[in-house]
Design a protein around this motif. Sequence first.
Motif, PDB file in Angstrom:
ATOM      1  N   ILE A   1       0.861  -1.177   0.000  1.00 57.07           N
ATOM      2  CA  ILE A   1       0.000   0.000   0.000  1.00 57.07           C
ATOM      3  C   ILE A   1       0.900   1.229   0.000  1.00 57.07           C
ATOM      4  O   ILE A   1       1.749   1.399   0.885  1.00 57.07           O
TER       5      ILE A   1
ATOM      6  N   THR B   1      -5.018   2.228  11.421  1.00 61.76           N
ATOM      7  CA  THR B   1      -5.387   1.143  10.506  1.00 61.76           C
ATOM      8  C   THR B   1      -5.722  -0.141  11.241  1.00 61.76           C
ATOM      9  O   THR B   1      -5.998  -1.155  10.605  1.00 61.76           O
TER      10      THR B   1
ATOM     11  N   THR C   1      -7.445   0.442  -4.171  1.00 60.95           N
ATOM     12  CA  THR C   1      -6.324   1.171  -3.585  1.00 60.95           C
ATOM     13  C   THR C   1      -4.987   0.548  -3.973  1.00 60.95           C
ATOM     14  O   THR C   1      -4.029   1.246  -4.321  1.00 60.95           O
TER      15      THR C   1
ATOM     16  N   LEU D   1      -6.839   4.740   3.754  1.00 59.24           N
ATOM     17  CA  LEU D   1      -6.932   3.472   4.470  1.00 59.24           C
ATOM     18  C   LEU D   1      -7.320   3.703   5.929  1.00 59.24           C
ATOM     19  O   LEU D   1      -8.151   2.978   6.497  1.00 59.24           O
TER      20      LEU D   1
ATOM     21  N   LEU E   1      -9.954  -1.914  -1.046  1.00 59.38           N
ATOM     22  CA  LEU E   1      -8.551  -2.326  -1.028  1.00 59.38           C
ATOM     23  C   LEU E   1      -8.077  -2.748  -2.416  1.00 59.38           C
ATOM     24  O   LEU E   1      -6.934  -2.477  -2.804  1.00 59.38           O
TER      25      LEU E   1
END
Length: 323
Positions: free
Chosen positions: A153, A209, A284, A161, A281
């Motif tokens: 990421i 997170t 992303t 996130l 996700l």
Amino acid sequence: METMPDGRTLESAVALASRAPSLHNSQPWRWTLDADELALFSDSDRILPATDPSGRQMVLSCGAVLHHLRVALTARHWATVVERMPDATNRRCLATLRFRRLDAVTDIDLRMAEAIGRRRTERLPMGAPQEWARAESALQMLVEPAGVRLSAIAEHERPALEELSRRIGGERRSDLAYQTELSWWAGHGMYPDGIPPDALPPGRRTVATEREFPPGNATGESAEAEDRAAILLLSTTTDTRLDWLRSGEALSAVLLACTARGLATCSVTHLTESESSRAFLRETARIEGVPQVMIRVGVRAGPGPDAATPRRPTSAILFRKQS
């Protein structure tokens, strides 16, 4: 030629493998020993229905213990031949293992096995890992044999996130079944399972997170440290039970390899518990596959906890098949 480890070797390997991570330290696995093979079963009595209604994380946890066991046995000079999902009529049977003697064991094998006992889940903020590009490349190669993809990421995606994690936390606060389940498994410290208070961060030190847990008393050096851990995502092409199992094996490989390198780790599963968050996700990380689990990897701020989280006794998870 020897084709089966002796009882003491198997029991010690199973006990060490039980250090594998699992959802809320639920340890949802059972081993059954036959004359010439060992079988791994999921323990449906230990599923968390409010958190994991599909049982995906239960199977993923079993994948982690499967890989831990293979690593533990390799260090004891035993190779394993694994058949995954061997019985289409029994969904609980996830794998069977047969064995052959190894003449030699590598230093890498020994370091991976030694890492099992040292690995701790670090829920406090971490520093950024050093020489990370090289380590990330090595981890990608490590998970490829399991058919799992490892993606990073990007730093500029971290705020989105964190916002997703806060939104999920807000939704979960009004979910009575989820909160009841969470309070049972997290923060009590009275049983050989669940997450004890000293493994949970105090409220002021939560990582954005991370899943929202009841406040604990885990300690670290800096009360104001910002989390700079690298964030990895494991994904698969499809979303079958076999994919879940292999994702757990890949998760185990990443955690142990990072621990062997002196890095701290934390599995992050709450961001893959809904279809909407998994879709986020996927976008992303710019992947075409199915997100299965995230992992934070970094440098622990100060010494980690000496005590390991509790585990069930071997007698509760290893059984001999009745003839």
